[in-house]
Structure formats: structure tokens, C-alpha cells
Design an enzyme around this catalytic site. Structure first.
Site, PDB file in Angstrom:
ATOM      1  N   ASN A 104      -2.445 106.413  -1.281  1.00 42.98           N
ATOM      2  CA  ASN A 104      -1.147 106.425  -0.607  1.00 42.98           C
ATOM      3  C   ASN A 104      -0.856 105.030  -0.072  1.00 42.98           C
ATOM      4  O   ASN A 104      -1.769 104.324   0.356  1.00 42.98           O
ATOM      5  CB  ASN A 104      -1.207 107.419   0.572  1.00 42.98           C
ATOM      6  CG  ASN A 104       0.078 107.438   1.380  1.00 42.98           C
ATOM      7  OD1 ASN A 104       1.162 107.511   0.827  1.00 42.98           O
ATOM      8  ND2 ASN A 104      -0.045 107.361   2.697  1.00 42.98           N
ATOM      9  N   HIS A 106       1.076 103.079   2.960  1.00 39.05           N
ATOM     10  CA  HIS A 106       1.644 103.343   4.285  1.00 39.05           C
ATOM     11  C   HIS A 106       2.139 102.021   4.872  1.00 39.05           C
ATOM     12  O   HIS A 106       1.439 101.005   4.797  1.00 39.05           O
ATOM     13  CB  HIS A 106       0.589 103.991   5.193  1.00 39.05           C
ATOM     14  CG  HIS A 106       1.158 104.375   6.513  1.00 39.05           C
ATOM     15  ND1 HIS A 106       1.950 105.500   6.686  1.00 39.05           N
ATOM     16  CD2 HIS A 106       1.116 103.754   7.719  1.00 39.05           C
ATOM     17  CE1 HIS A 106       2.348 105.566   7.946  1.00 39.05           C
ATOM     18  NE2 HIS A 106       1.849 104.516   8.591  1.00 39.05           N
ATOM     19  N   SER A 138      -0.750  99.214   4.242  1.00 41.34           N
ATOM     20  CA  SER A 138      -2.108  99.621   3.849  1.00 41.34           C
ATOM     21  C   SER A 138      -2.027 100.534   2.633  1.00 41.34           C
ATOM     22  O   SER A 138      -1.124 101.361   2.541  1.00 41.34           O
ATOM     23  CB  SER A 138      -2.772 100.444   4.966  1.00 41.34           C
ATOM     24  OG  SER A 138      -2.677  99.806   6.218  1.00 41.34           O
ATOM     25  N   ASP A 147      -3.213 110.125   6.640  1.00 46.03           N
ATOM     26  CA  ASP A 147      -3.456 108.674   6.689  1.00 46.03           C
ATOM     27  C   ASP A 147      -4.879 108.343   7.142  1.00 46.03           C
ATOM     28  O   ASP A 147      -5.114 107.254   7.697  1.00 46.03           O
ATOM     29  CB  ASP A 147      -2.435 107.968   7.615  1.00 46.03           C
ATOM     30  CG  ASP A 147      -0.999 108.154   7.149  1.00 46.03           C
ATOM     31  OD1 ASP A 147      -0.769 108.214   5.933  1.00 46.03           O
ATOM     32  OD2 ASP A 147      -0.101 108.250   8.017  1.00 46.03           O
TER      33      ASP A 147
END
Ligand code: GAR
Length: 202
Positions: A104, A106, A138, A147
Site C-alpha cells: 500500500n 500512504h 511510505s 497501515d
């Protein structure tokens, strides 16, 4: 060829950065599917324009089973799932089937300004409100904790006193567009390995 699926919810500028990176020959992989939880996402248009198989799943119809539906579409077809501005939370079987194979992006320096309810422009609003001088972006592996998975790469961005959330978002996005393809490349080359909750880049 390394195969990926990209999950999106909005503008899709990160998806575009991946597409551009592949087209320029910087990233050797193929996008097998783009899946959106929002039919109005500009990302869907970007994918269709490139002839990438695109799926829109209504998050209200699937809610808790959203992850299962994604799994149904991509199981056995991809090596990595990339959340590129994807605002739903993946739960269930998909997390174990794709253990350490979901990443992911972020828009902050995790573990600051992340977790439940922290996404998109809200992150930049919180950063400005807190008065921090440095933010960034990130890329991390996805696990059950929002996260919370091992961090793969981070890039800092200076916060200017007069920044609006939108101005800050724009500068962070610019860094994201380099960071996400770079992380995909490292993983496709087997160069990002999780050791005791941290990622070693070799
Ligand atoms: C990006 O800034 C991405 O980091 C963020 O949403 C934006 C999507 O932009 N993701 C999150 O906040 C996830 N928690 P894009 O649709 O133009 O790629």
C-alpha cells in the site's frame, strides 16, 4: 513476467505512474487487473483507456466480503496486489493467501498520521494542523493492522508554513509517483525481504 493487480478508489495518479513506468521500460511487469470500489473513480477511466481489464465492485454490496470478491477475480493470476489510493480495508482470506504480497502507498511517514480514517487529503490536513516540518510518503506491506505492516520505502517532503493541504498533497504525490514503482520493482526482483517485522532491501 511479474504480474500485478492494482486496487484504486479515486484519481488514479499512482496507477498512472505505474503505467508510465512500465511504458518507459523502467518497470518490467504487467498489470493484469485494476479493481475499483468506486465506479466514478478517474482511475477506472485511466485503466480502460489502456485496455487493462477493469472491475468495479460496489463496496456497499460486498462490504465485509470485499476482499473475497477481489480474491475471486485475481487468485492465481497475479504475484502482487498494489493498493494505489485504495480507501477500503481488505479483510479475510485474501490477507493470508497474499501474505507479504500486498503493498500500500500512504501519504505520510508511517507510523505518523496513519491508521483508521487517515486517508487522502485528511492526512495532509492533520499534518498541517500538527505543525510538523517534515512529512512524506511510505510504501508498506499490508497485514491485519491498518497501515501497520512492514515499511518498504519512505521519502521525506518538507512542510512549508503557508502550505494548504492541497499544495502539500501535490508535492507528496510527486514523490509517491517515484516511490511506488520503485517498491514494485524491488519486490519483483526479490530484493525486499521481511525480517522480524522490518524490510531488508538487498
Ligand atoms: C495518494 O496520496 C495515496 O497515497 C493516498 O490516496 C491518494 C490517492 O491518489 N492513499 C491513502 O491515503 C491510503 N491510506 P491517486 O488516486 O491520485 O493515486
Amino acid at each position: 513476467m511479474f504480474k500485478i493487480a492494482v486496487l484504486v478508489s479515486g484519481g488514479g495518479s499512482n496507477l498512472q505512474a505505474i503505467i508510465d513506468s512500465i511504458e518507459k521500460g523502467h518497470l518490467n511487469c504487467s498489470i493484469e487487473a485494476v479493481i475499483s470500489d468506486n465506479e466514478k473513480a478517474q482511475a477506472v477511466e485511466r485503466a480502460s483507456k489502456k485496455g487493462i481489464p477493469t472491475y468495479v465492485l460496489d463496496k456497499n454490496s460486498y462490504s465485509e466480503n470485499f476482499g473475497d470478491k477481489v480474491l475471486e477475480i485475481i487468485d492465481g493470476r497475479v504475484d502482487l496486489i498494489v493498493l494505489a489510493g485504495f480507501f477500503s480495508i481488505l479483510k479475510g482470506k485474501i490477507l493470508s493467501k497474499f501474505n507479504n504480497k500486498i503493498i500500500n502507498i500512504h501519504p505520510s511517514l508511517i507510523p505518523s498520521f496513519c491508521g483508521k480514517g487517515m486517508y487522502g487529503i485528511k492526512v495532509h490536513e492533520a499534518v498541517i494542523k500538527a505543525g510538523v516540518k517534515i512529512t512524506g510518503c511510505s510504501v508498506h506491506f499490508v497485514n491485519e493492522e491498518i497501515d501497520g505492516g512492514a515499511i518498504i520505502l519512505q521519502r521525506p517532503v518538507e512542510v512549508k508554513f503557508k502550505d494548504t493541504p492541497e499544495e502539500l498533497q501535490k508535492r507528496v504525490l510527486k514523490e509517491e509517483h517515484n516511490l511506488l514503482p520503485e517498491a514494485i520493482k524491488l519486490i519483483s526482483q526479490g530484493r525486499a525481504n521481511i525480517i522480524n517485522g522490518r524490510t531488508e532491501i538487498i
